[in-house]
Design a protein around this motif. Sequence first.
Motif, PDB file in Angstrom:
ATOM      1  N   LEU A 228       0.802  -1.216   0.000  1.00 48.44           N
ATOM      2  CA  LEU A 228       0.000   0.000   0.000  1.00 48.44           C
ATOM      3  C   LEU A 228       0.843   1.279   0.000  1.00 48.44           C
ATOM      4  CD1 LEU A 228      -2.772  -1.059   2.516  1.00 48.44           C
ATOM      5  CD2 LEU A 228      -2.896  -1.003   0.025  1.00 48.44           C
ATOM      6  N   ALA A 229       2.135   1.142   0.059  1.00 49.56           N
ATOM      7  CA  ALA A 229       3.008   2.324   0.093  1.00 49.56           C
ATOM      8  C   ALA A 229       3.359   2.742  -1.333  1.00 49.56           C
ATOM      9  CB  ALA A 229       4.274   2.030   0.874  1.00 49.56           C
ATOM     10  N   LEU A 230       3.352   4.006  -1.554  1.00 48.27           N
ATOM     11  CA  LEU A 230       3.715   4.545  -2.853  1.00 48.27           C
ATOM     12  C   LEU A 230       5.227   4.478  -3.026  1.00 48.27           C
ATOM     13  CD1 LEU A 230       2.595   5.992  -5.359  1.00 48.27           C
ATOM     14  CD2 LEU A 230       3.020   8.143  -4.178  1.00 48.27           C
ATOM     15  N   ASP A 231       5.667   4.028  -4.185  1.00 50.75           N
ATOM     16  CA  ASP A 231       7.106   3.981  -4.454  1.00 50.75           C
ATOM     17  C   ASP A 231       7.671   5.394  -4.454  1.00 50.75           C
ATOM     18  OD1 ASP A 231       6.991   1.261  -4.700  1.00 50.75           O
ATOM     19  OD2 ASP A 231       6.964   1.257  -6.893  1.00 50.75           O
ATOM     20  N   ARG A 232       8.863   5.519  -3.908  1.00 47.93           N
ATOM     21  CA  ARG A 232       9.511   6.823  -3.857  1.00 47.93           C
ATOM     22  C   ARG A 232      10.011   7.223  -5.239  1.00 47.93           C
ATOM     23  NH1 ARG A 232      13.792   6.120   0.777  1.00 47.93           N
ATOM     24  NH2 ARG A 232      12.983   4.088   1.233  1.00 47.93           N
ATOM     25  N   GLU A 233       9.978   8.508  -5.486  1.00 49.06           N
ATOM     26  CA  GLU A 233      10.545   9.028  -6.722  1.00 49.06           C
ATOM     27  C   GLU A 233      11.700   9.944  -6.369  1.00 49.06           C
ATOM     28  OE1 GLU A 233       8.068  10.717  -9.699  1.00 49.06           O
ATOM     29  OE2 GLU A 233       6.405   9.387  -9.200  1.00 49.06           O
TER      30      GLU A 233
ATOM     31  N   ASP B 249      21.610   5.589 -10.642  1.00 46.36           N
ATOM     32  CA  ASP B 249      20.632   5.963  -9.628  1.00 46.36           C
ATOM     33  C   ASP B 249      20.081   4.693  -9.004  1.00 46.36           C
ATOM     34  OD1 ASP B 249      20.775   8.680  -9.804  1.00 46.36           O
ATOM     35  OD2 ASP B 249      19.086   8.888 -11.184  1.00 46.36           O
ATOM     36  N   ALA B 250      19.852   4.697  -7.699  1.00 45.65           N
ATOM     37  CA  ALA B 250      19.283   3.547  -7.004  1.00 45.65           C
ATOM     38  C   ALA B 250      18.068   3.994  -6.211  1.00 45.65           C
ATOM     39  CB  ALA B 250      20.310   2.911  -6.088  1.00 45.65           C
ATOM     40  N   GLU B 251      16.962   3.266  -6.368  1.00 49.52           N
ATOM     41  CA  GLU B 251      15.748   3.518  -5.596  1.00 49.52           C
ATOM     42  C   GLU B 251      15.482   2.300  -4.724  1.00 49.52           C
ATOM     43  OE1 GLU B 251      12.496   4.337  -8.161  1.00 49.52           O
ATOM     44  OE2 GLU B 251      13.504   6.007  -9.146  1.00 49.52           O
ATOM     45  N   THR B 252      15.233   2.529  -3.439  1.00 51.85           N
ATOM     46  CA  THR B 252      14.961   1.451  -2.496  1.00 51.85           C
ATOM     47  C   THR B 252      13.519   1.547  -2.035  1.00 51.85           C
ATOM     48  OG1 THR B 252      17.250   1.563  -1.749  1.00 51.85           O
ATOM     49  CG2 THR B 252      15.707   0.375  -0.351  1.00 51.85           C
ATOM     50  N   ASN B 253      12.757   0.460  -2.204  1.00 51.07           N
ATOM     51  CA  ASN B 253      11.360   0.413  -1.782  1.00 51.07           C
ATOM     52  C   ASN B 253      11.139  -0.817  -0.918  1.00 51.07           C
ATOM     53  OD1 ASN B 253      10.303   2.726  -3.236  1.00 51.07           O
ATOM     54  ND2 ASN B 253      10.792   1.546  -5.071  1.00 51.07           N
ATOM     55  N   LEU B 254      10.322  -0.672   0.125  1.00 47.21           N
ATOM     56  CA  LEU B 254      10.021  -1.763   1.051  1.00 47.21           C
ATOM     57  C   LEU B 254       9.072  -2.763   0.398  1.00 47.21           C
ATOM     58  CD1 LEU B 254      10.105  -2.892   4.007  1.00 47.21           C
ATOM     59  CD2 LEU B 254       8.041  -1.554   4.406  1.00 47.21           C
TER      60      LEU B 254
ATOM     61  N   THR C 203      16.039  -0.816  -7.158  1.00 47.46           N
ATOM     62  CA  THR C 203      16.030  -0.635  -8.602  1.00 47.46           C
ATOM     63  C   THR C 203      17.180   0.298  -8.961  1.00 47.46           C
ATOM     64  OG1 THR C 203      13.628  -0.849  -8.606  1.00 47.46           O
ATOM     65  CG2 THR C 203      14.649   0.079 -10.579  1.00 47.46           C
ATOM     66  N   ARG C 204      18.049  -0.172  -9.848  1.00 46.06           N
ATOM     67  CA  ARG C 204      19.181   0.643 -10.285  1.00 46.06           C
ATOM     68  C   ARG C 204      18.969   1.056 -11.739  1.00 46.06           C
ATOM     69  NH1 ARG C 204      21.249  -3.390  -7.183  1.00 46.06           N
ATOM     70  NH2 ARG C 204      22.391  -2.742  -5.346  1.00 46.06           N
ATOM     71  N   ARG C 205      19.239   2.311 -12.007  1.00 49.41           N
ATOM     72  CA  ARG C 205      19.107   2.830 -13.363  1.00 49.41           C
ATOM     73  C   ARG C 205      20.450   3.427 -13.777  1.00 49.41           C
ATOM     74  NH1 ARG C 205      14.125   4.397 -11.191  1.00 49.41           N
ATOM     75  NH2 ARG C 205      12.400   3.352 -12.201  1.00 49.41           N
ATOM     76  N   THR C 206      20.919   2.985 -14.917  1.00 51.46           N
ATOM     77  CA  THR C 206      22.149   3.580 -15.452  1.00 51.46           C
ATOM     78  C   THR C 206      21.761   4.674 -16.437  1.00 51.46           C
ATOM     79  OG1 THR C 206      22.269   1.945 -17.207  1.00 51.46           O
ATOM     80  CG2 THR C 206      23.473   1.473 -15.176  1.00 51.46           C
ATOM     81  N   LYS C 207      22.565   5.669 -16.502  1.00 50.49           N
ATOM     82  CA  LYS C 207      22.286   6.779 -17.406  1.00 50.49           C
ATOM     83  C   LYS C 207      23.593   7.274 -17.987  1.00 50.49           C
ATOM     84  CE  LYS C 207      21.989   9.651 -13.384  1.00 50.49           C
ATOM     85  NZ  LYS C 207      21.228  10.504 -12.565  1.00 50.49           N
ATOM     86  N   ARG C 208      23.486   7.962 -19.076  1.00 46.89           N
ATOM     87  CA  ARG C 208      24.681   8.500 -19.699  1.00 46.89           C
ATOM     88  C   ARG C 208      24.336   9.798 -20.399  1.00 46.89           C
ATOM     89  NH1 ARG C 208      25.385   5.003 -25.127  1.00 46.89           N
ATOM     90  NH2 ARG C 208      23.185   4.914 -25.587  1.00 46.89           N
TER      91      ARG C 208
END
Length: 185
Positions: free
Chosen positions: A116-121, A131-136, A171-176
């Motif tokens: 029920l928790a909204l993923d962080r942005e 970039d790394a996003e951590t969600n429970l 979740t890891r996102r690579t960017k260039r």
Amino acid sequence: VIIDPEYTRRLPVGRSYEDVLTAAAGSGSDDAGVSFSGSSSLENQYIVDGVNTTGLQFGTVGSPVINDFIEEIEVITGGYNAEYGRATGGVVNVVTKSGTNEFKGSVFGAMTSGFLALDRERTPTQASSIDAETNLVYSADFGFELGGPIIKDKVWFWVGFGPQLGKLDITRRTKRRTDCRRVDA
């Protein structure tokens, strides 16, 4: 101040006794924990069942006992005796539960779901290439305690078990950076 199990049972406090210490007058928080009477949290002394459990390296809580296994917490913030040497902040004396002539026990648990928790942005930034996003996903805290007599009026036992399980989704996102959008003439 003396903090009994009723306090931790009725109020939403954390899992460890360190989360309850702000109930004492003159307490505050700093980067390393709870501070008392203007001293930093690294100047406290933590005693569990008569044994000094203060962390050796930094002076933090060395043995985080969970609140369900504690009978009483005594916080002394000033004017303590010489037996509590090497502390200029506060003295935290923790008494754990022990067996009695009657069998007693309890079961406890709590579950938190990330459903029920909204993923962080995260705010986009060009400071790093990953970039790394951590969600429970879930967090489970459960256990039991049991105490009673081995030989009545002489020998008692008390045992407790309280694991904490959890899962995080990273979740890891690579960017260039590219210059392909620039038109060269």
